[in-house]
Write a protein that holds these residues in place. Sequence first.
Motif, PDB file in Angstrom:
ATOM      1  N   ASP A  32      13.315  11.444 -12.172  1.00  0.00           N
ATOM      2  CA  ASP A  32      13.662  10.094 -12.642  1.00  0.00           C
ATOM      3  C   ASP A  32      13.551   9.087 -11.505  1.00  0.00           C
ATOM      4  N   LEU A  33      14.053   9.438 -10.342  1.00  0.00           N
ATOM      5  CA  LEU A  33      14.012   8.542  -9.192  1.00  0.00           C
ATOM      6  C   LEU A  33      12.572   8.274  -8.756  1.00  0.00           C
ATOM      7  N   LEU A  34      11.812   9.335  -8.583  1.00  0.00           N
ATOM      8  CA  LEU A  34      10.418   9.189  -8.172  1.00  0.00           C
ATOM      9  C   LEU A  34       9.619   8.437  -9.240  1.00  0.00           C
ATOM     10  N   GLY A  35       9.870   8.755 -10.504  1.00  0.00           N
ATOM     11  CA  GLY A  35       9.187   8.063 -11.589  1.00  0.00           C
ATOM     12  C   GLY A  35       9.469   6.572 -11.567  1.00  0.00           C
ATOM     13  N   GLY A  36      10.716   6.205 -11.372  1.00  0.00           N
ATOM     14  CA  GLY A  36      11.085   4.794 -11.295  1.00  0.00           C
ATOM     15  C   GLY A  36      10.442   4.089 -10.113  1.00  0.00           C
ATOM     16  N   LEU A  37      10.411   4.770  -8.967  1.00  0.00           N
ATOM     17  CA  LEU A  37       9.774   4.191  -7.782  1.00  0.00           C
ATOM     18  C   LEU A  37       8.276   3.974  -8.002  1.00  0.00           C
ATOM     19  N   LEU A  38       7.634   4.941  -8.644  1.00  0.00           N
ATOM     20  CA  LEU A  38       6.198   4.807  -8.914  1.00  0.00           C
ATOM     21  C   LEU A  38       5.911   3.663  -9.886  1.00  0.00           C
ATOM     22  N   VAL A  39       6.697   3.563 -10.942  1.00  0.00           N
ATOM     23  CA  VAL A  39       6.499   2.475 -11.908  1.00  0.00           C
ATOM     24  C   VAL A  39       6.743   1.123 -11.225  1.00  0.00           C
ATOM     25  N   GLY A  40       7.819   1.032 -10.467  1.00  0.00           N
ATOM     26  CA  GLY A  40       8.108  -0.208  -9.744  1.00  0.00           C
ATOM     27  C   GLY A  40       7.025  -0.553  -8.733  1.00  0.00           C
ATOM     28  N   GLY A  41       6.571   0.445  -7.992  1.00  0.00           N
ATOM     29  CA  GLY A  41       5.501   0.226  -7.019  1.00  0.00           C
ATOM     30  C   GLY A  41       4.214  -0.227  -7.692  1.00  0.00           C
ATOM     31  N   GLY A  42       3.899   0.382  -8.826  1.00  0.00           N
ATOM     32  CA  GLY A  42       2.707  -0.024  -9.575  1.00  0.00           C
ATOM     33  C   GLY A  42       2.810  -1.457 -10.052  1.00  0.00           C
ATOM     34  N   ALA A  43       3.971  -1.845 -10.543  1.00  0.00           N
ATOM     35  CA  ALA A  43       4.175  -3.221 -11.018  1.00  0.00           C
ATOM     36  C   ALA A  43       4.059  -4.217  -9.857  1.00  0.00           C
ATOM     37  N   ILE A  44       4.596  -3.856  -8.701  1.00  0.00           N
ATOM     38  CA  ILE A  44       4.510  -4.738  -7.529  1.00  0.00           C
ATOM     39  C   ILE A  44       3.050  -4.898  -7.090  1.00  0.00           C
ATOM     40  N   LEU A  45       2.315  -3.790  -7.021  1.00  0.00           N
ATOM     41  CA  LEU A  45       0.894  -3.866  -6.653  1.00  0.00           C
ATOM     42  C   LEU A  45       0.132  -4.797  -7.594  1.00  0.00           C
ATOM     43  N   MET A  46       0.388  -4.628  -8.889  1.00  0.00           N
ATOM     44  CA  MET A  46      -0.309  -5.453  -9.865  1.00  0.00           C
ATOM     45  C   MET A  46       0.070  -6.922  -9.706  1.00  0.00           C
ATOM     46  N   GLY A  47       1.330  -7.193  -9.486  1.00  0.00           N
ATOM     47  CA  GLY A  47       1.773  -8.572  -9.292  1.00  0.00           C
ATOM     48  C   GLY A  47       1.130  -9.216  -8.072  1.00  0.00           C
ATOM     49  N   LEU A  48       1.056  -8.463  -6.975  1.00  0.00           N
ATOM     50  CA  LEU A  48       0.419  -8.980  -5.759  1.00  0.00           C
ATOM     51  C   LEU A  48      -1.068  -9.259  -5.993  1.00  0.00           C
ATOM     52  N   ALA A  49      -1.728  -8.370  -6.731  1.00  0.00           N
ATOM     53  CA  ALA A  49      -3.150  -8.561  -7.022  1.00  0.00           C
ATOM     54  C   ALA A  49      -3.358  -9.769  -7.934  1.00  0.00           C
TER      55      ALA A  49
END
Length: 144
Positions: A32-49
């Motif tokens: 759950d923790l790793l999954g949340g970090l990955l989803v959050g990281g993906g959203a941040i990458l997309m936002g920056l792009a």
Amino acid sequence: MPPVWLLAFLVLAWFQKTYLPMGLGLGPVWADLLGGLLVGGGAILMGLAFAEFRRHRTTIIPHETPERLITSGIFKRSRNPIYLGDVLILSGLILYWDAVLALPLIPVFVWVLEKRFIEPEERRMRRKFLADFTSYTQQTRRWL
């Protein structure tokens, strides 16, 4: 469109988790923790792009040729941060949902993105930006 492909793969993973769990699990806390970090990281990458696309006033639509070659911001680290974000979101939700049998969907999704979107985009970019794009590909990796 890549979001449609992402949604399709997410539906497959959710279906596996819901209807074919087979008693397999990755462990409730760390997955759950790793999954949340990955989803959050993906959203941040997309936002920056998205911010870089907006700042440079060029298209974000995959099958259109952009007006400008973006090599700043997150694009200094990855030529495809939005696709990388898609992969992180898929991976994170598979972990969060404990959809163990859906894990092979991740490399399949990467393959679809590369063949359907990345390679055609790179051909268009190479034709339009010539030596600038070649130099960029030598300095910046496709994924990470």
